[in-house]
Enzyme design. Structure first.
Site, PDB file in Angstrom:
ATOM      1  N   ARG A 104       0.881  -1.158   0.196  1.00 40.37           N
ATOM      2  CA  ARG A 104      -0.031   0.144  -0.166  1.00 40.37           C
ATOM      3  C   ARG A 104       1.021   1.219  -0.584  1.00 40.37           C
ATOM      4  O   ARG A 104       1.296   1.304   0.985  1.00 40.37           O
ATOM      5  CB  ARG A 104      -0.892  -0.076   1.288  1.00 40.37           C
ATOM      6  N   THR A 108      -1.256   7.581  -0.795  1.00 41.65           N
ATOM      7  CA  THR A 108      -1.994   7.846  -1.343  1.00 41.65           C
ATOM      8  C   THR A 108      -2.604   6.352  -0.426  1.00 41.65           C
ATOM      9  O   THR A 108      -4.142   6.174  -1.641  1.00 41.65           O
ATOM     10  CB  THR A 108      -2.029   7.152  -2.469  1.00 41.65           C
ATOM     11  N   ASP A 200      -1.350  -2.926  13.094  1.00 43.92           N
ATOM     12  CA  ASP A 200      -1.643  -4.379  11.777  1.00 43.92           C
ATOM     13  C   ASP A 200      -1.203  -5.571  12.286  1.00 43.92           C
ATOM     14  O   ASP A 200      -0.279  -5.969  12.878  1.00 43.92           O
ATOM     15  CB  ASP A 200      -0.085  -3.203  11.166  1.00 43.92           C
ATOM     16  N   ASP A 203       2.476  -6.664  10.636  1.00 50.27           N
ATOM     17  CA  ASP A 203       3.243  -7.112  12.133  1.00 50.27           C
ATOM     18  C   ASP A 203       3.495  -7.670  13.312  1.00 50.27           C
ATOM     19  O   ASP A 203       4.296  -7.965  13.969  1.00 50.27           O
ATOM     20  CB  ASP A 203       3.375  -4.851  12.616  1.00 50.27           C
TER      21      ASP A 203
END
Length: 209
Positions: A104, A108, A200, A203
């Protein structure tokens, strides 16, 4: 329009609570994601077709059912989707596993594909796309686009948690795809993360930051 299924089984919800908890360490997080994926797999495979065969038991013979129809393809979106594969393979050991790599753009939020390795008979398989989180919907949308480009015809999406924004994107762009969730959360924050979410997932699965 593809259907939206929120799997509210008590075991799924119990384990999902500990997946959300910031105190849950990498080892336990990985084990819980594996367990929840397997439990969700029971639901996503509920309507798989079966056929009747004759089997000889130690006592006699009887009619019994086995799976029939199209084979399964598991498609984790790298890298977080890898955490869901083992749980599904415990249920479906004969499934083939393909991989789609997306990252990603931090500014944006748009996903960029950098890797795709899929079963050669993808058009003949029932495909289950695996990603712990459906946030903006960009990664899942692009992964499904890729699968269709390579010949995929029957596709389901399985995520632990999702934001309404992501669900809307998939339902708008891929109305033929059913979505299976452990939970539908409140929405996205300004950084595009699911709230309350679970942080996340990549992670937390792999111990990175």
């Amino acid at each position: 329009m593809g259907e939206l299924f929120i799997l509210d089984h008590p075991l799924i919800q119990h384990k999902l609570t500990y997946i959300r908890d910031e105190k849950t360490g990498t080892k336990q997080f990985r084990e819980l994601v594996n367990e929840v994926s397997m439990l969700m797999g029971f639901e996503i495979t509920r309507h798989m077709p079966s056929q009747e065969i004759e089997v000889k038991t130690p006592l006699t013979t009887c009619k019994a059912k086995v799976l029939s129809g199209k084979k399964i393809g598991l498609i984790p979106i790298l890298r977080a989707g890898l955490g869901m594969v083992d749980g599904m393979l415990q249920l479906l050991p004969a499934a083939k596993v393909g991989h789609i790599g997306l990252y990603r753009d931090p500014e944006t939020f748009n996903p960029i594909e950098y890797y795709a390795k899929l079963p050669p008979d993808i058009s003949e398989r029932k495909l289950i796309v695996l990603d712990p989180m459906l946030a903006t919907g960009g990664s899942a949308n692009d992964a499904i686009d890729s699968l269709k480009k390579y010949g995929g015809r029957s596709i389901k999406l399985m995520c632990l948690v999702a934001a309404p924004e992501g669900v809307e994107v998939i339902q708008k762009n891929h109305p033929d795809v059913d979505i299976y969730l452990g939970a539908l959360d409140e929405g996205l924050n300004e950084k595009g993360y699911i709230v309350p979410g679970l942080g996340d997932a990549g992670d937390r699965l792999f111990g990175t930051k």
